[in-house]
Design a protein around this motif. Structure first.
Motif, PDB file in Angstrom:
ATOM      1  N   ILE A 235       5.955  14.333  27.285  1.00 18.77           N
ATOM      2  CA  ILE A 235       6.714  15.562  27.249  1.00 18.77           C
ATOM      3  C   ILE A 235       5.709  16.917  26.692  1.00 18.77           C
ATOM      4  N   ALA A 236       4.468  16.433  25.507  1.00 17.60           N
ATOM      5  CA  ALA A 236       3.518  17.328  25.065  1.00 17.60           C
ATOM      6  C   ALA A 236       2.156  17.236  26.166  1.00 17.60           C
TER       7      ALA A 236
ATOM      8  N   ASP B 226       3.636  20.760  28.127  1.00 16.20           N
ATOM      9  CA  ASP B 226       4.666  21.729  27.826  1.00 16.20           C
ATOM     10  C   ASP B 226       4.109  22.504  28.519  1.00 16.20           C
TER      11      ASP B 226
ATOM     12  N   ASN C  56       2.531  14.982  17.896  1.00 13.59           N
ATOM     13  CA  ASN C  56       2.738  14.297  19.169  1.00 13.59           C
ATOM     14  C   ASN C  56       1.638  12.819  18.606  1.00 13.59           C
TER      15      ASN C  56
ATOM     16  N   ALA D  29       9.934  22.243  30.866  1.00  8.76           N
ATOM     17  CA  ALA D  29       9.345  22.061  29.489  1.00  8.76           C
ATOM     18  C   ALA D  29       9.169  23.114  28.203  1.00  8.76           C
ATOM     19  N   GLY D  30      10.169  24.359  28.510  1.00  9.19           N
ATOM     20  CA  GLY D  30       9.892  24.728  27.447  1.00  9.19           C
ATOM     21  C   GLY D  30      11.672  23.846  26.181  1.00  9.19           C
TER      22      GLY D  30
ATOM     23  N   SER E 164      12.055  20.829  26.699  1.00  8.56           N
ATOM     24  CA  SER E 164      12.339  19.625  26.738  1.00  8.56           C
ATOM     25  C   SER E 164      10.524  19.424  25.072  1.00  8.56           C
ATOM     26  N   SER E 165       9.393  20.736  24.792  1.00  5.80           N
ATOM     27  CA  SER E 165       8.246  20.703  24.185  1.00  5.80           C
ATOM     28  C   SER E 165       9.095  20.998  22.465  1.00  5.80           C
ATOM     29  N   THR E 166      10.472  22.211  22.795  1.00 11.35           N
ATOM     30  CA  THR E 166      10.669  22.424  21.809  1.00 11.35           C
ATOM     31  C   THR E 166      11.837  20.565  20.620  1.00 11.35           C
TER      32      THR E 166
ATOM     33  N   THR F  52      11.267  17.981  21.815  1.00 11.57           N
ATOM     34  CA  THR F  52      10.617  16.978  20.978  1.00 11.57           C
ATOM     35  C   THR F  52       9.668  17.473  19.527  1.00 11.57           C
ATOM     36  N   GLY F  53       8.921  18.668  19.355  1.00 11.92           N
ATOM     37  CA  GLY F  53       8.649  19.543  18.011  1.00 11.92           C
ATOM     38  C   GLY F  53       9.309  18.904  16.918  1.00 11.92           C
TER      39      GLY F  53
END
Length: 478
Positions: A81-82, A85, A217, A311-312, A314-316, A318-319
């Protein structure tokens, strides 16, 4: 005599039985039960490793199993995912609009470098039974751990299923855009195979590479691989797990590379050489696509919006997930899961809400904020890569799974390249944004402290490695 028909591989996703937890090389003290762990034993997915022996022998044949690959599938896709993003997508569209197809080769090799770094992170997690934040807490003094934490804090199978849906949404959305715009296949192939770089596209090239390695990550992947129940004391089990994690991560990053390629080529086809190429960003990309390609069965503006939303989101997530591991690893917090999730998600959501309210009416300020976020990630790169490379090279930590001299040389070259590239981005950013003697003095002082801490990490890592090597030689000579 060994059974010629070993038991069928277990492919259950149910929690393991109430057997005692397995010990690890890096966790042998009686106080381990009180330490924070990435996953409780009951949360881990059971994977039965069928091997002729518990000993480690590189010459033993390895039998691939689709069932086992399925059980190991998940951590690599969360890690990938990283690479997808919104910051990466912005780098892709700007590279395509300004440089055309000429930087596709760099995108491919940057992804390969990212794969190398992430596999080292997975190697640390599987071989030691601890993730990078926990190992850093053990290797570095408390004040250094506090700096790490300050800079980095920016139901397993169900979570993995959610990310599978989000990645599939991005892949379908951007593949649809690729099909609608029909970029040149010949130019695409030449862009991948023939390295090309000019002075006009150097900034985009640096951006493509700089977006690949996300510091959080590296910590995340070293923890995610512990969601499978593997006994790190049994070397053949560790090796088999690493084999499957390598395959899974390679598949995940190939998909992420294709998604990034779709975005780059769509904007290369539509805007390379145009008057608006230098003004395209995430804020207005959808409008430019709509003006260029119009509607259709499903307007391209909506397709782009769906992919960007996935994308937004999923990255949020995982972060925030990475933040849980980093806080737990460095601070050894023993909190209930709901409380830890509430704290880490609050750190992610509350600032987001504040930013949304403050910058609601200003797109230009949002672009500036995005640039500052990229700067923060660039600043953090050395604090993930340097400890990782020292730890994965230490026999005291990794045992037989420490990396060899050749791989160590290659990874240090890659890490040095990434640090230099991100340093270039920082220099370029501050030279254009910082004005006046007072601000310049502040930036200079902070930079001096920053460089001093990087030097400390390198010196301490080298000292620990030399100290262990000397002790090991003394033991072997007696």
């Amino acid at each position: 005599m060994a059974n010629p028909n070993p038991p069928e591989e277990e492919n259950t996703l149910l929690p393991p039985s109430s057997s005692p937890p397995l010990t690890t090389p890096a966790a042998t003290s009686s106080s381990d039960d009180e330490e924070e762990t990435a996953y409780e034993t009951s949360e881990k997915i059971v994977v039965t490793i069928s091997s002729p022996s518990d000993s480690f022998d590189e010459d033993l044949p390895w039998r691939f199993s689709w069932k086992k690959l399925w059980l190991f599938t998940g951590p690599g896709f969360l890690m990938s995912i990283a690479f997808l993003d919104p910051g990466n997508l912005e780098g892709d569209l700007q590279a395509g609009a300004i440089a055309g197809y000429s930087l596709l080769w760099l995108l491919m090799w940057a992804t390969a470098m990212g794969f190398l770094i992430q596999m080292l992170a997975a190697r640390v997690g599987v071989a030691t039974g601890k993730h990078l934040a926990e190992l850093c807490r053990e290797e570095y003094p408390p004040w250094a751990s506090f700096i790490f934490l300050f800079l980095e804090n920016y139901g397993v199978r169900k979570l993995e299923a959610v990310f599978a849906v989000l990645i599939a949404t991005m892949a379908l959305s951007f593949a649809w855009m690729f099909g609608e715009t029909q970029p040149s296949g010949k130019d695409l192939l030449l862009g991948i195979l023939i390295p090309k770089l000019s002075s006009k596209t150097i900034h985009q090239a640096v951006g493509v590479v700089g977006c690949v390695i996300m510091p959080h990550n590296v910590f995340l992947h070293s923890a995610l691989v512990q969601s499978r129940k593997i006994d790190p004391d049994k070397k053949s089990h560790v090796q088999e797990a690493l084999n499957y994690y390598s395959i899974e991560a390679a598949l995940a990053l190939f998909i992420s590379f294709m998604i990034n390629l779709f975005v780059t080529t769509v904007f290369a086809k539509g805007f390379y050489g145009s008057d608006v190429a230098n003004s395209i960003g995430l804020v207005n990309a959808g409008q430019y696509l709509e003006e260029k390609y119009g509607g259709g069965v499903l307007p391209i503006l909506y397709i782009w919006g769906i992919g960007l939303l996935a994308a937004g989101q999923s990255s949020t997530i995982t972060g925030t997930y990475a933040g849980q591991f980093i806080m737990g690893g460095f601070l050894n917090l023993r909190l209930k899961k709901w409380l830890r999730a509430l704290i880490t998600r609050s750190f992610a959501i509350v600032p987001t809400m504040i930013v949304a309210l403050i910058f609601e009416r200003s797109d230009s300020l949002l672009d500036v904020l995005n640039e500052w976020l990229n700067v923060l990630q660039s600043v953090q790169i050395p604090f993930a890569l340097i400890p990782l490379l020292f730890l994965v090279s230490k026999e005291e930590v990794m045992g037989v799974f420490k990396i060899g001299r050749t791989l160590k040389t290659v990874t240090w070259i890659v890490a040095g390249l990434l640090i230099i590239i991100n340093g270039f981005l920082l220099l370029d950013f501050f030279s254009s944004e910082v004005h006046g003697l007072l601000m310049g003095s502040i930036v200079f002082a902070v930079t001096a402290v920053y460089v001093a801490f990087i030097v400390y990490l390198i010196v301490r890592g080298s000292h620990l490695s030399n100290q262990f090597t000397s002790s090991f030689k003394r033991l072997t000579n007696t």
